[in-house]
Design a protein around this motif. Structure first.
Motif, PDB file in Angstrom:
ATOM      1  N   LEU A 203      29.641   6.081   4.328  1.00  0.00           N
ATOM      2  CA  LEU A 203      30.134   5.988   3.102  1.00  0.00           C
ATOM      3  C   LEU A 203      29.160   6.328   2.186  1.00  0.00           C
ATOM      4  N   VAL A 204      28.205   6.070   2.102  1.00  0.00           N
ATOM      5  CA  VAL A 204      26.960   6.267   1.366  1.00  0.00           C
ATOM      6  C   VAL A 204      26.338   7.370   1.214  1.00  0.00           C
ATOM      7  N   VAL A 205      26.627   8.338   2.626  1.00  0.00           N
ATOM      8  CA  VAL A 205      26.434   9.713   1.921  1.00  0.00           C
ATOM      9  C   VAL A 205      27.597  10.824   1.358  1.00  0.00           C
TER      10      VAL A 205
ATOM     11  N   THR B  51      26.422  11.610  -1.843  1.00  0.00           N
ATOM     12  CA  THR B  51      26.485  13.179  -2.652  1.00  0.00           C
ATOM     13  C   THR B  51      27.791  13.706  -2.949  1.00  0.00           C
ATOM     14  N   ALA B  52      28.465  13.098  -3.511  1.00  0.00           N
ATOM     15  CA  ALA B  52      29.940  13.630  -4.205  1.00  0.00           C
ATOM     16  C   ALA B  52      29.893  13.001  -5.855  1.00  0.00           C
TER      17      ALA B  52
ATOM     18  N   LEU C 140      22.654  21.179   0.082  1.00  0.00           N
ATOM     19  CA  LEU C 140      22.485  20.434   1.832  1.00  0.00           C
ATOM     20  C   LEU C 140      21.423  19.760   1.720  1.00  0.00           C
ATOM     21  N   GLY C 141      20.260  19.640   0.290  1.00  0.00           N
ATOM     22  CA  GLY C 141      19.030  19.201   0.481  1.00  0.00           C
ATOM     23  C   GLY C 141      19.388  17.498  -0.452  1.00  0.00           C
ATOM     24  N   THR C 142      20.984  16.907  -0.508  1.00  0.00           N
ATOM     25  CA  THR C 142      21.198  16.273  -0.770  1.00  0.00           C
ATOM     26  C   THR C 142      22.181  15.528   0.523  1.00  0.00           C
ATOM     27  N   VAL C 143      22.620  16.126   1.173  1.00  0.00           N
ATOM     28  CA  VAL C 143      23.477  15.276   2.429  1.00  0.00           C
ATOM     29  C   VAL C 143      22.907  15.219   3.386  1.00  0.00           C
TER      30      VAL C 143
END
Length: 257
Positions: free
Chosen positions: A121-123, A127-128, A201-204
């Motif tokens: 949920l946090v990721v 990311t969103a 990608l870097g964020t996820v």
């Protein structure tokens, strides 16, 4: 006389409105996004049962968070969808407008949903929210950043330009280490020409370790005395080590060239 009048006109201060960093169109875009979030909050609130929701507020202390957890636990089992949607809207809103306090939201995810679901949920929401901030900044961010953080923006721009060939590794390094605040990275990335797929990608990937540490701590929320307890020496050292490993290919390619 004409010369004196011209001199007086030159010395007059610029109108206050001209100092506002956003144009009318840019301010309209930001306001429209804000209104959209407000409608989302209202929709979630109206679908909840009649009750006293005075406890619903953005947590600023661990005491606020514990009160929110205690009350939401009663709703999560019966109104799971509403709680999930409400959580996502709040988290994405905070990330979009760089409102501090998302660490409390990550702790809440662990307290309400457990480690696995909480991390997912946090990721997802982080990311969103980061993506929302990225695209909002793409439209209106340049004048704000140039006005608020010109030195930090110049530093980030130079670093991105130097690491263009291994940009994903650098973005992972930034997400895993406290080199630059995540909120600044979200807002500045489109301004310094970080492509969205690299940013995404870097964020996820980069947020997973820190999300795990924070969500896991949410399971023992009552034992925390301060936010500083989240990041002991071992946790910080582990995150920094992962960050160094992620940027190693960039350093090796530079040394070989």
């Amino acid at each position: 006389m004409g010369t004196e009048d011209e001199a007086e006109q030159v010395q007059q201060p610029a109108p206050i409105a001209s100092k506002f960093p956003l144009s009318f169109w840019e301010a309209t875009v930001a306001s429209t996004v804000l209104v959209g979030f407000l409608f989302g909050f209202a929709a979630v609130y109206l679908t909840l049962p009649d009750s006293d929701y005075s406890f619903l507020k953005l947590p600023r202390t661990l005491q606020d968070l514990q009160l929110l957890r205690d009350n939401l636990e009663n709703y999560t089992s019966d109104y799971t969808a509403q709680v999930l949607v409400g959580y996502c809207v709040v988290y994405i809103f905070m990330q979009t407008f760089m409102i501090p306090g998302t660490v409390f939201m990550s702790l809440l995810a662990g307290a309400l949903f457990g480690v696995f679901k909480g991390v997912a949920l946090v990721v997802f929401t982080a990311t969103a929210g980061a993506s929302s901030c990225y695209f909002l900044s793409k439209m209106i961010g340049r004048p704000l950043l140039s006005s608020l953080w010109p030195d930090k923006l110049k530093f980030f721009q130079n670093q991105v330009a130097r690491r263009r060939k291994s940009l994903l590794n650098y973005m992972l390094f930034l997400r895993l280490t406290p080199t630059l605040p995540n909120t600044f990275i979200n807002f500045a990335s489109p301004i310094v020409d970080v492509p969205y797929h690299i940013f995404f990608l870097g964020t996820v990937i980069g947020l997973i370790p820190a999300a795990y540490v924070t969500v896991r701590a949410g399971l023992a929320l009552g034992e925390l005395e301060s936010i500083g307890d989240l990041y002991d020496f071992n946790s910080v050292a582990t995150l920094f080590l992962i960050g160094v490993v992620s940027v190693t290919p960039t350093l090796m390619s530079k040394s070989e060239s």
